[in-house]
Design a protein around this motif. Structure first.
Motif, mmCIF file in Angstrom:
data_model
loop_
_atom_site.group_PDB
_atom_site.id
_atom_site.type_symbol
_atom_site.label_atom_id
_atom_site.label_comp_id
_atom_site.label_asym_id
_atom_site.label_seq_id
_atom_site.Cartn_x
_atom_site.Cartn_y
_atom_site.Cartn_z
ATOM 1 N N TYR A 6 0.818 -1.005 0.034
ATOM 2 C CA TYR A 6 0.003 0.034 -0.114
ATOM 3 C C TYR A 6 0.757 1.276 -0.031
ATOM 4 C CZ TYR A 6 -3.642 -3.254 1.529
ATOM 5 O OH TYR A 6 -4.799 -4.203 1.442
ATOM 6 N N ARG A 7 0.677 2.090 -0.955
ATOM 7 C CA ARG A 7 1.683 3.405 -1.099
ATOM 8 C C ARG A 7 0.779 4.552 -1.484
ATOM 9 N NH1 ARG A 7 5.463 2.102 -6.091
ATOM 10 N NH2 ARG A 7 6.226 4.319 -5.512
ATOM 11 N N ASN A 8 1.504 5.674 -1.405
ATOM 12 C CA ASN A 8 0.838 6.858 -1.891
ATOM 13 C C ASN A 8 -0.305 7.379 -0.936
ATOM 14 O OD1 ASN A 8 0.612 9.285 -3.205
ATOM 15 N ND2 ASN A 8 -0.748 8.311 -4.891
ATOM 16 N N GLY A 9 -0.291 7.433 0.323
ATOM 17 C CA GLY A 9 -0.857 7.663 1.402
ATOM 18 C C GLY A 9 -0.493 8.263 2.740
ATOM 19 N N SER A 10 -1.352 7.936 3.567
ATOM 20 C CA SER A 10 -0.853 8.487 5.224
ATOM 21 C C SER A 10 -0.996 7.181 5.642
ATOM 22 C CB SER A 10 -1.386 9.466 5.793
ATOM 23 O OG SER A 10 -1.131 10.766 4.766
ATOM 24 N N ILE A 11 -0.135 6.719 6.669
ATOM 25 C CA ILE A 11 -0.184 5.678 7.492
ATOM 26 C C ILE A 11 -0.161 5.972 9.017
ATOM 27 C CG2 ILE A 11 0.536 3.286 8.120
ATOM 28 C CD1 ILE A 11 0.013 3.822 5.070
ATOM 29 N N TYR A 12 -1.112 5.878 9.618
ATOM 30 C CA TYR A 12 -1.109 6.373 11.157
ATOM 31 C C TYR A 12 -0.395 5.293 12.194
ATOM 32 C CZ TYR A 12 -2.793 8.079 15.525
ATOM 33 O OH TYR A 12 -2.926 8.743 16.732
ATOM 34 N N PRO A 14 2.619 4.595 15.464
ATOM 35 C CA PRO A 14 3.765 5.499 16.214
ATOM 36 C C PRO A 14 5.055 5.206 15.741
ATOM 37 C CG PRO A 14 2.569 3.302 16.963
ATOM 38 C CD PRO A 14 1.741 3.661 15.790
ATOM 39 N N ALA A 15 5.371 4.118 15.059
ATOM 40 C CA ALA A 15 6.683 3.797 14.661
ATOM 41 C C ALA A 15 7.271 4.885 13.716
ATOM 42 C CB ALA A 15 6.832 2.297 13.936
ATOM 43 N N ASP A 16 6.571 5.300 12.922
ATOM 44 C CA ASP A 16 6.901 6.592 11.838
ATOM 45 C C ASP A 16 5.728 7.283 11.515
ATOM 46 O OD1 ASP A 16 7.947 7.902 9.664
ATOM 47 O OD2 ASP A 16 8.443 6.316 8.607
ATOM 48 N N PRO A 17 5.580 8.727 12.125
ATOM 49 C CA PRO A 17 4.404 9.427 12.201
ATOM 50 C C PRO A 17 4.445 10.258 10.435
ATOM 51 C CG PRO A 17 6.124 10.281 13.494
ATOM 52 C CD PRO A 17 6.613 9.085 13.173
ATOM 53 N N PHE A 18 5.653 9.797 9.634
ATOM 54 C CA PHE A 18 5.722 10.447 8.578
ATOM 55 C C PHE A 18 5.498 9.374 7.286
ATOM 56 C CE2 PHE A 18 9.151 12.500 11.323
ATOM 57 C CZ PHE A 18 8.209 13.687 11.522
ATOM 58 N N ALA A 19 5.098 8.099 7.793
ATOM 59 C CA ALA A 19 4.977 6.983 6.816
ATOM 60 C C ALA A 19 3.698 7.285 5.905
ATOM 61 C CB ALA A 19 4.710 5.764 7.636
ATOM 62 N N THR A 20 4.062 6.758 4.432
ATOM 63 C CA THR A 20 3.310 6.957 3.353
ATOM 64 C C THR A 20 2.968 5.593 2.843
ATOM 65 O OG1 THR A 20 5.061 7.287 1.863
ATOM 66 C CG2 THR A 20 4.029 9.086 3.080
ATOM 67 N N ALA A 21 3.876 4.442 3.082
ATOM 68 C CA ALA A 21 3.477 3.287 2.404
ATOM 69 C C ALA A 21 3.650 2.248 3.618
ATOM 70 C CB ALA A 21 4.436 3.107 1.573
ATOM 71 N N MET A 22 2.951 1.024 3.058
ATOM 72 C CA MET A 22 3.069 -0.292 4.141
ATOM 73 C C MET A 22 3.026 -1.429 3.593
ATOM 74 S SD MET A 22 0.295 -0.799 7.365
ATOM 75 C CE MET A 22 -1.022 -1.374 6.260
#
Length: 539
Positions: A6-12, A14-22
């Motif tokens: 999953y990419r090009n979004g926002s990931i909530y 706590p490990a990475d508050p700036f994450a955009t992919a999972m």
């Protein structure tokens, strides 16, 4: 083997508050990171899913729901939009032209009626002359019934049956008989409710079952679903509301369900009723009904014996309690149990109280002493709080002002979990988070982040989950999450004296949707890597 990027979004997370992919591999979160890293990571094994700016969060936990009643409400006569007795009667008359047997409806709330006038029993019978009629109030603690139904149960005018309104134990007796459903109907209601909850971003739900709600057979039908059926819906945990008096009784009763999904004895084990039906037990009279202080369904000795038995057996106990006098009974029962089996045993039980709306500082301190969890529904305040609302009508403005003290609980150290009590209020998790930001009592308000935690991660803690990663998006955690179409993200607080939002990435805090106008729309819900709801067209 399945691998989804999953990419090009926002990931909530706590490990990475700036994450955009999972990256999800075989139902487990394998990696969380940035868009640039995702591009380098992508290979032929992976199914690439473009989030197009959408937000991924852990799926919600509804910590108090009634699946059978919710499923029936979704399929029945919904009176939630009625704004007067006339509209109720029109809906009954229209529904009476189709089908046969008892006509069931739910959701009316006279506090939303212009003059508060209810239909009479004669008017109900005129609207449906050939049918028995049962119309549950929105809180499901009272109902409007037709003369034919009253006659079947031998009811005559009295404290529990006035006009068309039945409440208290008489209502419980009627409801028990009406909702003794066959297994096929129960299963249909469960499936409908679980599909709805999946569509609203829930990965886990906690069923509050009891004899006066839908009966043991209904819960057993829920537990009897096949493994394949269970995997395709939100995960279900359950409490069974039945009194026990000894450790052996507690162990035997819990073991009789033969299911790890039943995690406690209680939930809607009623100490009292509801404010709307004037059955919540109060220290002082109802403001709009002199001489009435509600109904007590359990005494201190019964509460104490139940808590002591469950504590000795290592089983979680729970009670439905709303009024301040009802809470007094509950806490006296816990105190007596602590005298009997020891405070440490009671504290180790992780017991909980459901609803617990009328609480003062002394009661909060006692709840903390007993290590109790408050299972709350902020949607109640959104529906009935505020100046002129139902609470103010029933209790007066001063007593109503201190209701639903979520913030006071958290600041005093009492854990809070959030549920909907659906079908009493809608199962809309972002509406619940928003309600926490806007509670009628400013001291009760909490941040969106705290509310989100209470509606996700804290729900697992209250269930006694031993998995420290449950309810979070971190590497190695189960891939249970929801994808949301959210227009704007921010860090929100309930304090209007300071900036209520921030988009400064340097704050290092994962951002949540702005909950002002339209609430986020669920695009997909995934449980343990399996899609259980999808509106993206990519499943």
């Amino acid at each position: 083997m399945s691998v989804e990027l999953y990419r090009n979004g926002s990931i909530y997370s706590p490990a990475d508050p700036f994450a955009t992919a999972m990256l999800v591999e075989d139902g487990t979160i394998a990696w969380i990171g940035t868009e640039s890293a995702a591009g380098a990571l992508l290979d032929a094994r992976m199914t690439e899913i473009d989030l197009q700016g959408a937000l991924i969060t852990p799926a919600f936990v509804d910590s108090h729901v009634h699946l059978g009643s919710l499923g029936a409400r979704l399929n029945g006569l919904d009176l939630g939009g009625a704004r007067g007795a006339g509209e109720v009667l029109e809906a009954v008359a229209s529904a009476a032209t189709t089908g046969s047997g008892i006509l069931l409806g739910a959701g009316w709330d006279e506090s939303a009626f212009g003059d508060g006038t209810l239909p009479t029993s004669e008017q109900l019978q005129q609207a449906a002359p050939d049918r028995e009629v049962y119309l549950a109030r929105v809180d499901v603690h009272s109902a409007l019934i037709s003369p034919k139904l009253a006659m079947r149960f031998g009811l005559s005018e009295g404290p529990e049956y006035t006009g068309a309104l039945v409440r208290g134990k008489a209502h419980g007796r009627i409801r028990d008989a009406i909702f003794a459903l066959d297994e096929a109907t129960s299963t249909e209601n469960h499936n409908r409710a679980l599909a709805h909850l999946a569509s609203t971003g829930h990965g886990t739900v906690v069923e509050m079952a009891a004899g006066q709600i839908s009966g043991r057979a209904d819960l057993e039908a829920l537990l009897a679903r096949t493994d394949a059926e269970k995997a395709a819906t939100p995960e279900v945990f359950a409490y069974w509301g039945e009194l026990v008096g000894t450790e052996d009784e507690a162990r035997t009763l819990l073991a009789s369900f033969n299911s790890d999904a039943v995690v406690g004895l209680g939930g809607d084990l009623n100490i009292d009723g509801s404010i709307g039906s004037r059955t919540a037990l109060l220290r002082e009279d109802y403001a709009d009904a002199a001489g009435e202080r509600g109904t007590s369904y359990l005494g201190i000795e019964q509460i104490s014996a139940h808590v002591a038995a469950c504590s000795l057996a290592g089983i979680q106990a729970s009670f439905h309690v709303i009024g301040d006098a009802g809470l007094d009974l509950a806490l006296e029962g816990f105190a007596k149990a602590a005298e009997s089996v020891g405070l440490a045993k009671v504290q180790a039980g992780r017991h909980r109280l459901e609803h617990v709306e009328m609480v003062d500082a002394a009661a909060r301190a006692r709840m903390l002493d007993f290590a109790l969890t408050a299972s709350m529904q902020p949607g109640f305040d959104a529906a009935w709080g505020g100046t002129g609302g139902l609470y103010a009508q029933r209790l007066g403005e001063s007593r109503a002002a201190g209701m639903n003290g979520v913030g006071q609980f958290l600041s005093s150290g009492v854990p809070v979990v959030i549920g909907s009590d659906a079908p009493v209020t809608v199962a809309s998790p972002w509406a619940a988070v928003k309600a926490c930001l806007e509670l009628s009592d400013p001291k009760a308000r909490i941040s969106a982040r705290a509310a989100f935690m209470a509606h996700t991660r804290s729900g697992f803690r209250a269930l006694g989950s031993s998995n420290p990663m449950a309810g979070q998006l971190v590497n190695g955690a189960e891939a249970t999450f929801a994808i949301w179409d959210a227009a704007e993200l921010s860090v929100q607080t309930p304090d209007l004296r300071v900036s209520s939002w921030s988009t400064d990435a340097r704050a290092g805090t994962p951002m949540l949707p702005v909950l002002e106008d339209d609430l986020p729309n669920c695009l997909r819900t995934v449980r343990a890597g399996r899609v259980i709801f999808d509106a993206t067209g990519a499943a």
